[in-house]
Design a protein around this motif. Structure first.
Motif, PDB file in Angstrom:
ATOM      1  N   TYR A 165      51.533  49.658  51.973  1.00  0.00           N
ATOM      2  CA  TYR A 165      52.021  49.559  50.594  1.00  0.00           C
ATOM      3  C   TYR A 165      53.195  50.507  50.308  1.00  0.00           C
ATOM      4  O   TYR A 165      53.847  50.375  49.283  1.00  0.00           O
ATOM      5  N   GLY A 166      53.411  51.482  51.178  1.00  0.00           N
ATOM      6  CA  GLY A 166      54.495  52.438  50.948  1.00  0.00           C
ATOM      7  C   GLY A 166      54.190  53.474  49.888  1.00  0.00           C
ATOM      8  O   GLY A 166      55.099  54.000  49.246  1.00  0.00           O
ATOM      9  N   HIS A 178      56.919  47.876  46.541  1.00  0.00           N
ATOM     10  CA  HIS A 178      55.516  47.867  46.129  1.00  0.00           C
ATOM     11  C   HIS A 178      55.116  46.493  45.587  1.00  0.00           C
ATOM     12  O   HIS A 178      54.050  45.955  45.929  1.00  0.00           O
ATOM     13  N   LEU A 179      55.966  45.901  44.763  1.00  0.00           N
ATOM     14  CA  LEU A 179      55.654  44.590  44.193  1.00  0.00           C
ATOM     15  C   LEU A 179      55.549  43.524  45.285  1.00  0.00           C
ATOM     16  O   LEU A 179      54.666  42.658  45.232  1.00  0.00           O
ATOM     17  N   ALA A 180      56.430  43.608  46.278  1.00  0.00           N
ATOM     18  CA  ALA A 180      56.377  42.638  47.374  1.00  0.00           C
ATOM     19  C   ALA A 180      55.078  42.784  48.165  1.00  0.00           C
ATOM     20  O   ALA A 180      54.431  41.785  48.520  1.00  0.00           O
ATOM     21  N   ARG A 181      54.673  44.027  48.439  1.00  0.00           N
ATOM     22  CA  ARG A 181      53.430  44.258  49.187  1.00  0.00           C
ATOM     23  C   ARG A 181      52.215  43.795  48.392  1.00  0.00           C
ATOM     24  O   ARG A 181      51.247  43.272  48.959  1.00  0.00           O
ATOM     25  N   ARG A 183      52.115  41.308  46.301  1.00  0.00           N
ATOM     26  CA  ARG A 183      52.052  39.843  46.376  1.00  0.00           C
ATOM     27  C   ARG A 183      51.557  39.374  47.744  1.00  0.00           C
ATOM     28  O   ARG A 183      50.857  38.369  47.847  1.00  0.00           O
ATOM     29  N   GLN A 184      51.924  40.129  48.783  1.00  0.00           N
ATOM     30  CA  GLN A 184      51.553  39.727  50.141  1.00  0.00           C
ATOM     31  C   GLN A 184      50.115  40.099  50.488  1.00  0.00           C
ATOM     32  O   GLN A 184      49.396  39.325  51.122  1.00  0.00           O
ATOM     33  N   GLN A 185      49.691  41.304  50.083  1.00  0.00           N
ATOM     34  CA  GLN A 185      48.408  41.849  50.529  1.00  0.00           C
ATOM     35  C   GLN A 185      47.348  41.896  49.439  1.00  0.00           C
ATOM     36  O   GLN A 185      46.167  42.085  49.734  1.00  0.00           O
ATOM     37  N   ARG A 199      47.697  42.214  37.950  1.00  0.00           N
ATOM     38  CA  ARG A 199      47.035  40.968  37.537  1.00  0.00           C
ATOM     39  C   ARG A 199      47.718  39.759  38.166  1.00  0.00           C
ATOM     40  O   ARG A 199      47.063  38.824  38.632  1.00  0.00           O
ATOM     41  N   GLU A 200      49.049  39.783  38.171  1.00  0.00           N
ATOM     42  CA  GLU A 200      49.796  38.656  38.730  1.00  0.00           C
ATOM     43  C   GLU A 200      49.544  38.511  40.229  1.00  0.00           C
ATOM     44  O   GLU A 200      49.440  37.392  40.743  1.00  0.00           O
TER      45      GLU A 200
END
Length: 215
Positions: A165-166, A178-181, A183-185, A199-200
């Motif tokens: 997550y960094g 962080h937002l990309a991680r 969504r992925q994880q 939540r998203e």
């Protein structure tokens, strides 16, 4: 403009007869991950600490150095945290106030006057809320530095527990990485589920589970 970080507010309280003037501040209010952390500090006027300022203006190395001096020279200090599950149950404003009040209650000796960074507190002690207080009052600045160093160390530890997550880099804030991680994880148990990006990410994962890709 916030102005210079000085002892002006401490001197004004001292002229009113107060002796143990505590600064209090919190960090992590806008983060998506981890606790909100507050610190309270009663500085010793006879043991000055040059360079105190809003923790956000200082480098990490400078914050760590000043934190060591604060711990060594302060009359009293305390740190308190409120975990994500309580943030989600209450809301971030109430959680921040609870953390600040807990830190103040843990001071030994106790404060007889409080300088807070813009927040009114529900304690039986006179309190002055100072707008941009962490950049204007040395006591609030000292509290902001202690809270920031403490929370950063927590995030560095959790970066090892939750790799990918960094967290050690962005300290739980909503960076692009962080937002990309998320969504992925998906979120960890220490992500704040009441915050919209978390939540998203849960909704994205739920949708993926309901509609798996065909083999």
């Amino acid at each position: 403009m916030a102005g210079r970080c000085t002892r002006r507010y401490e001197r004004e309280a001292g002229r009113l007869g107060f002796l143990r003037i505590a600064g209090v501040d919190e960090v992590g209010r806008g983060a998506l991950f981890g606790p909100v952390v507050a610190a309270a500090v009663i500085l010793n006027p006879a043991r000055r600490i040059p360079g105190l300022d809003d923790s956000k203006k200082l480098t990490a190395a400078r914050r760590r150095l000043l934190s060591e001096k604060i711990l060594e020279r302060a009359v009293a200090w305390a740190v308190a945290e409120v975990l994500p599950e309580r943030i989600d149950a209450w809301n971030i404003y109430q959680a921040s106030r609870q953390a600040m009040e807990r830190a103040l209650k843990d001071l030994k000796p106790p404060a007889d006057f409080i300088l807070s960074d813009a927040m009114r507190l529900e304690l039986p002690i006179p309190c002055r809320a100072v707008i941009h207080g962490d950049a204007r009052s040395v006591s609030i600045a000292a509290a902001s530095i202690l809270a920031k160093v403490y929370r950063d160390r927590l995030l560095e530890d959790w970066d090892r527990e939750f790799p990918g997550y960094g967290l050690a880099r962005h300290k739980g804030y909503a960076t692009r990485e962080h937002l990309a991680r998320l969504r992925q994880q998906g979120p960890t148990p220490l992500h704040r589920r009441s915050f919209a990006p978390v939540r998203e990410s849960l909704a994205i994962l739920h949708a993926a589970e309901q509609n798996p890709l065909p083999f």
